[in-house]
Design a protein around this motif. Structure first.
Motif, PDB file in Angstrom:
ATOM      1  N   ASP A   1       0.993  -1.150   0.337  1.00 27.01           N
ATOM      2  CA  ASP A   1      -0.256  -0.502   0.070  1.00 27.01           C
ATOM      3  C   ASP A   1       0.995   1.061   0.261  1.00 27.01           C
ATOM      4  O   ASP A   1       0.511   2.424  -0.874  1.00 27.01           O
ATOM      5  CB  ASP A   1      -1.386  -0.038   1.513  1.00 27.01           C
ATOM      6  CG  ASP A   1      -1.861  -1.608   1.123  1.00 27.01           C
ATOM      7  OD1 ASP A   1      -2.466  -0.925   0.075  1.00 27.01           O
ATOM      8  OD2 ASP A   1      -2.506  -1.402   2.506  1.00 27.01           O
ATOM      9  N   ALA A   2       2.336   1.568   0.360  1.00 29.39           N
ATOM     10  CA  ALA A   2       2.986   2.110   0.943  1.00 29.39           C
ATOM     11  C   ALA A   2       3.580   2.444  -0.861  1.00 29.39           C
ATOM     12  O   ALA A   2       3.118   3.801  -0.948  1.00 29.39           O
ATOM     13  CB  ALA A   2       4.302   2.183   1.770  1.00 29.39           C
ATOM     14  N   GLU A   3       3.977   1.423  -1.032  1.00 32.75           N
ATOM     15  CA  GLU A   3       4.656   1.715  -2.586  1.00 32.75           C
ATOM     16  C   GLU A   3       3.272   2.410  -3.823  1.00 32.75           C
ATOM     17  O   GLU A   3       3.404   2.936  -4.354  1.00 32.75           O
ATOM     18  CB  GLU A   3       4.797   0.268  -2.879  1.00 32.75           C
ATOM     19  CG  GLU A   3       6.081  -0.255  -2.704  1.00 32.75           C
ATOM     20  CD  GLU A   3       6.731  -0.801  -3.541  1.00 32.75           C
ATOM     21  OE1 GLU A   3       7.772  -1.912  -3.152  1.00 32.75           O
ATOM     22  OE2 GLU A   3       5.581  -2.269  -3.170  1.00 32.75           O
ATOM     23  N   VAL A   4       2.009   2.008  -3.618  1.00 32.66           N
ATOM     24  CA  VAL A   4       1.020   2.826  -4.064  1.00 32.66           C
ATOM     25  C   VAL A   4       0.770   4.392  -4.019  1.00 32.66           C
ATOM     26  O   VAL A   4       0.494   4.525  -4.717  1.00 32.66           O
ATOM     27  CB  VAL A   4      -0.517   2.342  -3.945  1.00 32.66           C
ATOM     28  CG1 VAL A   4      -1.756   2.253  -4.908  1.00 32.66           C
ATOM     29  CG2 VAL A   4      -0.327   0.365  -4.270  1.00 32.66           C
ATOM     30  N   ASP A   5       0.410   4.371  -2.834  1.00 31.84           N
ATOM     31  CA  ASP A   5       1.171   5.877  -2.479  1.00 31.84           C
ATOM     32  C   ASP A   5       2.146   6.501  -3.141  1.00 31.84           C
ATOM     33  O   ASP A   5       1.401   7.847  -3.067  1.00 31.84           O
ATOM     34  CB  ASP A   5       0.698   5.743  -1.003  1.00 31.84           C
ATOM     35  CG  ASP A   5      -0.798   5.594  -0.055  1.00 31.84           C
ATOM     36  OD1 ASP A   5      -1.284   5.044  -0.342  1.00 31.84           O
ATOM     37  OD2 ASP A   5      -0.251   5.522   1.140  1.00 31.84           O
ATOM     38  N   GLN A   6       3.037   5.965  -3.223  1.00 28.63           N
ATOM     39  CA  GLN A   6       4.259   6.738  -3.574  1.00 28.63           C
ATOM     40  C   GLN A   6       4.097   6.532  -4.865  1.00 28.63           C
ATOM     41  O   GLN A   6       4.229   7.980  -5.577  1.00 28.63           O
ATOM     42  CB  GLN A   6       5.821   6.627  -2.978  1.00 28.63           C
ATOM     43  CG  GLN A   6       5.629   5.946  -1.986  1.00 28.63           C
ATOM     44  CD  GLN A   6       6.767   4.985  -1.327  1.00 28.63           C
ATOM     45  OE1 GLN A   6       7.333   4.827  -2.050  1.00 28.63           O
ATOM     46  NE2 GLN A   6       7.542   5.108  -0.032  1.00 28.63           N
ATOM     47  N   THR A   7       3.299   5.687  -5.768  1.00 26.84           N
ATOM     48  CA  THR A   7       2.785   5.806  -7.156  1.00 26.84           C
ATOM     49  C   THR A   7       2.257   6.940  -7.871  1.00 26.84           C
ATOM     50  O   THR A   7       2.460   7.817  -9.079  1.00 26.84           O
ATOM     51  CB  THR A   7       2.633   4.770  -7.614  1.00 26.84           C
ATOM     52  OG1 THR A   7       4.026   3.751  -7.343  1.00 26.84           O
ATOM     53  CG2 THR A   7       3.227   4.402  -9.117  1.00 26.84           C
TER      54      THR A   7
END
Length: 439
Positions: free
Chosen positions: A97-103
């Motif tokens: 989820d954190a990587e989705v937010d960053q993207t």
């Protein structure tokens, strides 16, 4: 990145059934339009995806094919996406989820928006934010799957690079292409080949008579980028098949090729624009360096004090190289007087790049800090080098890698489709396994 945002908005309806159920009006029963392995695609998903495409082309609806053709195109795209996401999950390719937010934050910044504005833009198109997030996740997971497949299957040897350069296989410059693909099934019969060729020739005729190429790609192309109007973007001449190179050389911007026979069908290309490659010159710096590390034993303040003392001695006239051999803790350079050799500005990171750009030749920098300690830099000189030959070698490696990557991933997708059970339940759709996913 703006094109990526448009693609994500267009495809954000391709979310999980549970997400899409929240977007569609309540129905007594949601029909199934495709079954693939242990998954299904619901009619509500397909309707939402088709509606997203229609919304994307609302100002030019004439570019879209008849709705039944568009439904099948979108369904094929959704099937291929689900197969890839499923294979990624099986092989451990995931995204937190954190990587989705960053993207998502990166997509927003590249489009001069903040996340709240991006969310508003998504919702203004009648799309679900959760669906959009899910699509970002899936598209990125598919990219990671492709990278993993390519890395495991594609290798480029120095011998291959030398052969390509020796045989004059490097063509400098780039071309912006549009592309339409009329796919042939594996083991196509003579009748199927004749039918595909006739279709390709008819598409070319319609384009030459005034049909917009983008509209023709959306309507007729079987390629994965059909719904983006067949736009291949800028490609190096060595990143496209030789047959495309040959055809594009004889075309002027705005012109369309005759059908080109390839291993998987017939192709039509349109040259949008061409540009020549220039010689590549780079500025290189020669410098010497002293590092005093901050450790559990030596504090950052103590390291700074040592560097200050070394700088004072250098400014007073002591040889910088002698001081580096005496006091530097940079293993690769300390024993050679801190000599870093010739290097391009960013070779040693942003901190060194920012400092060396401000120095005159033979000038010693003020102490500066990085995460490993305190540094001194003495710039010794600059030069401009012609790196065209190096660039051509890099281009050869990238060209060979790109060719192999496209071929290997296409083979991988064919394998994934052939191994999957796929049943199409659209009216007039194929019922069966494997290649019913199209492409």
């Amino acid at each position: 990145m703006k094109k990526l945002l448009a693609t994500l908005l267009l495809a954000s309806a391709l979310a999980a059934p549970g997400v899409q159920a929240q977007l569609m009006p309540t129905e007594p029963l949601d029909g199934i339009v495709a079954v693939l392995d242990e998954d299904v695609i619901l009619k509500s998903q397909l309707d939402r995806a088709v509606a997203a495409v229609e919304y994307q082309y609302r100002s030019n609806p004439q570019q879209l094919p008849p709705r039944d053709v568009l439904q099948r195109q979108v369904l094929d795209r959704l099937i291929l996406l689900k197969l890839q996401v499923g294979r990624a999950d099986q092989t451990g390719v995931k995204m937190s989820d954190a990587e989705v937010d960053q993207t998502i934050q990166q997509i927003a910044r590249q489009n001069n928006l903040d996340t709240a504005q991006l969310r508003q833009a998504v919702q203004q198109q009648g799309l679900s934010w959760e669906g959009f997030r899910n699509n970002v996740r899936e598209e990125t997971v598919v990219q990671r799957l492709r990278q993993r497949v390519v890395q495991s299957r594609v290798q480029v040897s120095d011998t291959e690079i030398e052969l390509l350069l020796k045989n004059g296989g490097i063509q400098r410059g780039q071309v912006h292409l549009g592309h339409i693909q009329i796919t042939l099934p594996d083991g196509a019969t003579a009748d199927q080949i004749h039918e595909a060729q006739a279709k390709a020739e008819d598409v070319v005729r319609q384009i030459n008579e005034g049909m917009d190429f983008t509209a023709a790609a959306i309507r007729y192309s079987d390629a994965q980028n059909a719904l983006e109007g067949g736009d291949l973007g800028w490609r190096g001449f060595d990143e496209i098949p030789p047959a495309f190179v040959e055809a594009s050389e004889s075309l002027q911007p705005g012109q369309t090729s005759a059908p080109i026979r390839g291993p998987n069908g017939f192709h039509i290309i349109r040259v949008v624009e061409k540009r020549e490659a220039a010689q590549q010159f780079v500025t290189e710096f020669h410098a010497r360096h002293i590092l005093v590390k901050a450790t559990e034993v030596v504090s950052a303040d103590e390291a700074r004090a040592k560097v200050d003392a070394l700088r004072a001695r250098a400014v007073a006239g002591e040889d910088f190289g002698k001081l580096a051999r005496e006091g530097s803790e940079d293993g690769p350079t300390a024993n050679i007087g801190g000599d870093m050799g010739w290097f391009q500005k960013n070779a040693y990171g942003t901190s060194v790049a920012q400092v060396i750009d401000t120095l005159a030749d033979n000038e010693i920098s003020q102490p500066f800090q990085t995460d490993i300690g305190w540094h001194l830099l003495q710039r010794l000189g600059t030069r401009t080098q012609d790196r065209t030959a190096d660039a051509e070698r890099d281009q050869a490696r990238q060209t060979l890698g790109a060719r192999k990557a496209d071929e290997e991933y296409e083979n991988f997708l064919r394998q994934v489709r052939s191994e999957a059970y796929i049943e199409i339940r659209l009216p007039g759709g194929d019922r069966g396994t494997g290649s019913s996913a199209g492409g």
